[in-house]
Enzyme design. Structure first.
Site, mmCIF file in Angstrom:
data_model
loop_
_atom_site.group_PDB
_atom_site.id
_atom_site.type_symbol
_atom_site.label_atom_id
_atom_site.label_comp_id
_atom_site.label_asym_id
_atom_site.label_seq_id
_atom_site.Cartn_x
_atom_site.Cartn_y
_atom_site.Cartn_z
ATOM 1 N N ILE A 174 0.841 -1.198 0.000
ATOM 2 C CA ILE A 174 0.000 0.000 0.000
ATOM 3 C C ILE A 174 0.877 1.250 0.000
ATOM 4 C CG2 ILE A 174 -1.598 1.342 1.423
ATOM 5 C CD1 ILE A 174 -2.885 -1.352 2.232
ATOM 6 N N LEU A 178 2.274 1.788 -3.497
ATOM 7 C CA LEU A 178 1.280 2.191 -4.487
ATOM 8 C C LEU A 178 0.758 3.598 -4.244
ATOM 9 C CD1 LEU A 178 -0.709 -1.148 -4.815
ATOM 10 C CD2 LEU A 178 0.632 -0.048 -6.612
ATOM 11 N N GLU A 179 0.622 3.961 -2.972
ATOM 12 C CA GLU A 179 0.023 5.259 -2.661
ATOM 13 C C GLU A 179 0.965 6.436 -2.877
ATOM 14 O OE1 GLU A 179 -2.977 5.934 -2.179
ATOM 15 O OE2 GLU A 179 -3.902 4.030 -1.670
ATOM 16 N N SER A 180 2.244 6.263 -2.538
ATOM 17 C CA SER A 180 3.141 7.428 -2.608
ATOM 18 C C SER A 180 4.555 7.100 -3.058
ATOM 19 C CB SER A 180 3.206 8.103 -1.225
ATOM 20 O OG SER A 180 3.910 7.284 -0.308
ATOM 21 N N TRP A 236 -10.255 -0.019 1.481
ATOM 22 C CA TRP A 236 -9.125 0.861 1.175
ATOM 23 C C TRP A 236 -9.311 1.524 -0.171
ATOM 24 C CZ3 TRP A 236 -5.283 2.505 4.256
ATOM 25 C CH2 TRP A 236 -4.287 3.282 3.639
#
Length: 267
Positions: A122, A125-127, A248
Site C-alpha cells: 500500500i 502504491l500510494e506514494s 481501502w
C-alpha cells in the site's frame, strides 16, 4: 486514489442550522457557497480563527475538477495497471524498504495483525514509498470538491474533518497538502480516515502520517484491522481479507494490485 469516493448528494453540516448555499458545476457560485460553508463550520464548533486561516484564500480549483473527471488509470486492465504501478523495479524497491524498516514493521504486525508485506505494498502504491505525497493544499482541493455537485456530500464531510484536524492542532494548516482529492500522508489518508484511524506509534503525542514512518505503518494497519482484517489470513482475491481491501480502494484493479504486490514482497 484511495478509498471510496462514490457518494453523491449534499450533507447539512450542523444540526439546527440552515443548509449551505447550493452546490454548483462551475466557478460562478463558489464564493457564495464558501461563505455559507464557513458560517456552518463555525456553528458546528470549529473556531472562526481556524476557518479563516484555512479557507480565507480558497478559490475554485479547475485543475482539481479536471482530475476528478478523468480518473483513467482505474479503467486500465489489470496487466496494464500492474505494469504501470507495480513493475519488478518497484517491487525490488519495496523489498529494500521492507528490510530497512523491518523492526518497526514487525512491531506493527504483532500489534495489529496486518502483514508487513500488505502495508509496504500500500505504501508503495500510494506514494512511491513516501517519495511523492502531493503538493496541493487540501484547503484548495476539498472546498472545490465539496462545492461541486457530483460528490458534494462526501467531500463536505472530508472538509469538515480536515478543519477539525487543524482546529485541534494535530496538523499545521501549511502542512496539510496532498493529492488532488485531499489525501494526506505517505499512505494517502482522507481526512475522515485520519480522524478515525491515525495512530501515534512513535510516542511523540500526535500521529504524523507525513513524516513518521512508524505512525504511517501503524495507521495503515489500524485502518485495515478496524475494517475486519483477519490475522493470519490470506489476502488473495476471493478471501475475507481481500474483501477488506475494498474499504481501502473500491477499484478492483487497485485491490488486485495490492494483493499481487504483497505476495511478491513475501517471496
Amino acid at each position: 486514489m484511495r478509498k471510496a469516493l462514490l457518494v453523491a448528494g449534499f450533507l447539512c453540516l450542523a444540526a439546527g442550522t440552515a443548509s449551505a448555499a447550493s452546490c454548483g458545476n462551475t466557478a460562478k457560485g463558489f464564493p457564495a457557497w464558501l461563505e455559507s460553508f464557513k458560517r456552518q463550520a463555525v456553528a458546528s464548533g470549529i473556531s472562526r480563527r481556524t476557518v479563516n486561516a484555512a479557507l480565507g484564500n480558497a478559490r475554485y480549483n479547475t485543475k482539481v475538477i479536471s482530475r476528478d473527471r478523468n480518473q483513467r488509470s482505474f479503467k486500465l486492465s489489470f496487466e496494464k495497471f500492474l505494469a504501470r504501478r507495480a513493475p519488478p523495479s518497484t517491487i525490488a524497491i519495496g523489498k529494500r524498504r521492507m528490510r530497512q524498516h523491518i523492526t518497526v514493521l514487525d512491531r506493527v504486525e504483532r500489534r495489529f495483525g496486518v502483514p508487513k508485506e500488505v502495508i509496504v505494498a500500500i505504501w508503495g502504491l500510494e506514494s512511491g514509498f513516501g517519495s511523492y505525497m502531493g503538493n496541493i493544499s487540501i484547503f484548495s482541493s476539498l472546498p472545490t470538491l465539496a462545492y461541486d455537485c457530483r460528490r458534494s456530500r462526501f467531500f463536505t464531510n472530508e472538509l469538515m474533518s480536515a478543519l477539525r484536524i487543524a482546529d485541534r492542532g494535530d496538523m499545521r494548516i501549511s502542512d496539510m497538502k496532498g493529492a488532488w482529492a485531499g489525501e494526506i500522508g505517505q499512505t494517502q489518508f482522507l481526512a475522515s480516515s485520519y480522524e478515525r484511524f491515525a495512530v501515534d506509534f512513535d510516542g511523540n503525542g500526535r500521529p504524523n502520517l507525513i513524516r513518521s514512518k512508524p505512525d504511517v505503518f501503524a495507521s495503515t494497519a489500524n485502518f485495515l484491522r478496524q475494517h475486519g482484517w483477519r490475522k493470519g489470513g490470506d489476502w488473495s482475491p476471493g478471501t475475507a481479507n481481500y474483501g477488506v481491501l475494498k474499504q481501502w480502494n473500491r477499484a478492483e484493479v487497485y485491490r488486485k494490485t495490492i494483493a499481487y504486490m504483497a505476495t511478491a514482497l513475501k517471496q
